[in-house]
Design a protein around this motif. Structure first.
Motif, PDB file in Angstrom:
ATOM      1  N   UNK A 142       4.279   7.948  -3.854  1.00 34.14           N
ATOM      2  CA  UNK A 142       3.250   8.177  -4.874  1.00 34.14           C
ATOM      3  C   UNK A 142       3.643   7.566  -6.216  1.00 34.14           C
ATOM      4  N   UNK A 199      -0.510   8.753  -1.136  1.00 39.54           N
ATOM      5  CA  UNK A 199      -1.742   9.508  -1.365  1.00 39.54           C
ATOM      6  C   UNK A 199      -2.234  10.152  -0.070  1.00 39.54           C
ATOM      7  N   UNK A 249       0.818  -1.205   0.000  1.00 39.33           N
ATOM      8  CA  UNK A 249       0.000   0.000   0.000  1.00 39.33           C
ATOM      9  C   UNK A 249       0.854   1.258   0.000  1.00 39.33           C
ATOM     10  N   UNK A 303       2.719   2.543  -7.712  1.00 35.86           N
ATOM     11  CA  UNK A 303       1.267   2.391  -7.750  1.00 35.86           C
ATOM     12  C   UNK A 303       0.909   1.025  -8.295  1.00 35.86           C
ATOM     13  N   UNK A 331      -0.786   4.084  -1.672  1.00 39.02           N
ATOM     14  CA  UNK A 331      -1.883   4.610  -0.853  1.00 39.02           C
ATOM     15  C   UNK A 331      -1.351   5.512   0.265  1.00 39.02           C
TER      16      UNK A 331
END
Ligand SMILES: Nc1ncnc2c1ncn2[C@@H]1O[C@H](COP(=O)(O)OP(=O)(O)OP(=O)(O)O)[C@@H](O)[C@H]1O
Ligand SMILES: [Mg+2]
Lengths: 402, 236
Positions: free
Chosen positions: A399, A311, A305, A402, A308
């Motif tokens: 970031x 993000x 993750x 992904x 995530x």
């Protein structure tokens, strides 16, 4: 981020990856279940032994010949080479103690018993009418030894349930004459089958008057004297009086050992308590293993993750919010595993009790608390590292993944 | 009073023995409500600039004033707060959380900043309506088209009512038609007052902005708001 939202977010994250979540919950559950089951076994053993001892009879004080080594140096012992024997007279004298309700001499040996061509080796206990009262035996047929002069060895016997079955089968035993060693004795009673019993199995025992047993074994010593105190509070007094009386009769020499059932019980209790603790500790190692698994699962989660996490940082989550979310997830995995494990363990203990009804396999509450606590603590402890790693990720790099 | 003021910004990356000047001697001022397109060849430092403007990255030298406040000296937590309240990001690859529904993705910034649930609910409903996503509220990202995903991402970027929107190639993963729709959506937000800064490779899309910035090798080669340089660089 609000606490409820953190919880919600962590739960969402955990259920989003069912396989790894299930695996870590399973590991934690196995850890806690094994703590619960193993301590239930250990504590069950302790209870079992304690129960068995209690069934020996209550408020029991036992006099053994010979000085135990724990009394320190005694000048009287240094002079005499051999301790005096315990005699029927000693047993009768102890009866006079004010704290003593009843007492019975016991002498023990093995001999052959035969009837109608059938023959077997048995343990013979020579004792008196009081024995059945002190030991709480039940009589299945006939009656127990009569309240007679202790020095009169009437040719009678009370036999155990198994002895009866092997010698007599379906025919009635009471009233029959059997051969015991070189004596012929009449069976006057049969003990109720008890199945088990610490020390002696009464089902294979033959009880005769103490004087008869001494004659058969050609001795005038006793194996021990059983003393029943008036009540629980008078056990120490009964112990002191028994020792005192025998000492007087043995010219002031303290050449016997007096033990209380309480003392034996306490020893076993301590011993088996320590064993339970050790077994629980070993089971707790599996909790540590589960903790390491949770850590690895969380590290995988952080790697999976990463995008995530980047993000969340871009959306304005400070480091501690991200750390808490991952820590919360680790805690959730451990807590769920611990609770499931607890119920599995309780179920396991119940199955053991179902399979062996005599074995009181209940998990001790300290073990349950310690097991659940350790599970949560290891889960959190091993969750800290992955959570910090997540919180310290560089947002730009995170970031890009992904 | 500029919204953004960069002075002498340097950003240096070290890769083994070599150093890369991703941004060098950059001066830039952007007024509130502007619509700026950042263009330039690959590796010219566009994304690095945007990350810096979004406080995801720190310069090695120079100052960054956001709304007249020096934000380069803020602590990470203070920067996170500024991101949460003043900055919205739109990414090329959408960056939606796959296990959350469209509505939950849109609500995420409000959850992170600790807004009460009732407030979140009404704002999400409003956003879903504004972005034409009413029927997609309960859909997860893998159940949405590319254009819908980017609309969810834009709804999420604007839900906290930021001062500026930073979009790094927001149409890069979309076909031409959908890309234009997304740009039109961003432009309508700009018309309502949000400062819009878009990185794009696409000359046509870039030309729609009122101001174009051209980057090359970490320098600002051309700024359409300034008069043409008296000493044009070779090749211009
Ligand atoms: N984390 C990093 N480590 C090392 N070098 C980097 C890093 N990030 C960017 N760079 C370098 O900095 C320069 C500018 O990169 P940047 O991503 O800003 O380019 P860009 O203009 O966005 O390119 P593109 O159009 O391909 O996205 C490039 O030379 C790149 O290799
Ligand atoms: Mg880029």
């Amino acid at each position: 981020m609000k606490f409820v939202d953190t919880l919600h977010f962590a739960r969402h994250a955990a259920t989003g990856y069912p396989l790894r979540t299930a695996l870590s919950i399973l590991a934690m559950a196995i850890g806690v279940a094994s703590v619960v089951v193993l301590t239930a076994l250990g504590d069950g053993a302790r209870r079992y032994v304690v129960d068995q001892f209690s069934s020996l009879g209550s408020n029991l004080v036992i006099v053994l010949p010979g000085r135990s080594g724990t009394g320190g140096f005694n000048p009287a012992n240094a002079i005499t080479s051999t301790p005096r024997d315990l005699t029927i007279g000693d047993a009768a004298a102890i009866q006079r103690g004010s704290a003593v309700r009843r007492t019975t001499p016991v002498t023990v040996g093995t001999s052959e018993i035969s009837f109608g061509g059938r023959l077997r080796e048995v343990m013979i206990a020579g004792t008196t009418a009081e024995y059945v009262l002190i030991r709480n035996f039940d009589i299945a047929q006939g009656r127990f030894l009569p309240d007679d002069d202790w020095n009169r060895g009437a040719p009678i016997a009370v036999i155990g349930a198994k002895v009866r079955e092997e010698l007599f089968g379906a025919t009635p035993a009471v009233g029959q004459l059997v051969r015991l060693g070189d004596r012929r004795v009449r069976v006057i009673g049969v003990l109720k089958a008890s199945g088990s019993g610490m020390g002696m199995n009464t089902d294979e025992l033959v009880l005769v008057p103490v004087a008869l047993a001494q004659a058969i074994f050609n001795t005038n010593t006793l194996f021990r004297i059983l003393v029943e105190a008036r009540n629980r509070e008078s056990i120490p007094a009964a112990k002191a009086q028994a020792l005192d009386i025998v000492k007087q009769r043995h010219n002031g020499e303290e050449d016997v050992t007096v033990i209380t059932q309480d003392a034996i019980l306490a020893t076993f209790d301590r011993l088996l308590g320590a064993l339970t603790l050790a077994v629980g500790g070993i089971a707790a190692i599996s909790l540590a293993v589960a903790g390491i698994l949770v850590m690895n699962v969380m590290l995988v989660a952080v790697a999976q993750r990463t995008g995530e996490i980047g993000l969340l940082k871009a959306l304005g989550a400070p480091a501690h919010t991200i750390r808490n979310a991952f820590l919360c997830e680790a805690a959730m995995l451990s807590a769920t595993g611990a609770i499931i494990g607890y119920f599995l363990g309780v179920l396991g203990a119940a199955l053991i009790r179902y399979a062996y009804p005599v074995f009181p396999a209940y998990p001790p509450s300290w073990a349950v608390v310690a097991g659940l606590g350790t599970a949560l603590a290891t889960g959190l402890l091993f969750g800290v590292m992955p959570a910090r790693r997540a919180a310290s990720l560089d947002p730009v790099e995170a970031l890009m993944k992904h | 009073m500029p919204l953004i003021e960069l002075k002498g910004i340097e950003r240096v990356f070290h890769l083994g023995d070599s150093t890369v000047h991703a941004l060098a001697g950059l001066d830039l001022a952007i007024e509130p409500g502007e619509y700026v397109a950042v263009m330039g060849p690959s590796g010219s430092g566009k994304s690095t600039l945007l990350n810096l403007l979004g406080l995801l990255d720190r310069p090695n030298a120079g100052t960054y004033h956001l709304e007249e406040r020096d934000v380069t000296t803020l602590t990470p937590n203070e920067q996170a707060r500024v991101r949460s309240e003043r900055i919205g990001f739109v990414f090329q690859s959408f960056h939606l959380v796959p296990r959350l529904t469209a509505a939950e993705n849109i609500a995420l910034p409000m959850i992170l900043s600790g807004l009460p649930a009732s407030e979140r609910k009404s704002r999400v409903e409003q956003a879903l309506a504004n972005f034409g996503l009413e029927n997609r509220a309960g859909h997860r990202p893998d159940q949405l088209s590319g254009g819908q995903r980017q609309r969810v991402a834009i709804a999420r970027a604007t839900i906290m009512q930021p001062a500026m929107l930073l979009a790094d190639e927001p149409t890069g993963n979309l076909d031409r038609h959908t890309g234009e729709e997304v740009m039109a959506l961003l432009e309508s937000l700009n018309q309502n007052g949000v400062t819009l800064i878009v990185v794009t490779h696409d000359q046509v899309l870039g030309a729609r902005a009122r101001r174009q910035l051209a980057m090359e090798d970490g320098h600002l080669k051309h700024d359409s708001s300034l008069p043409p340089s008296p000493f044009p660089l070779p090749g211009q």
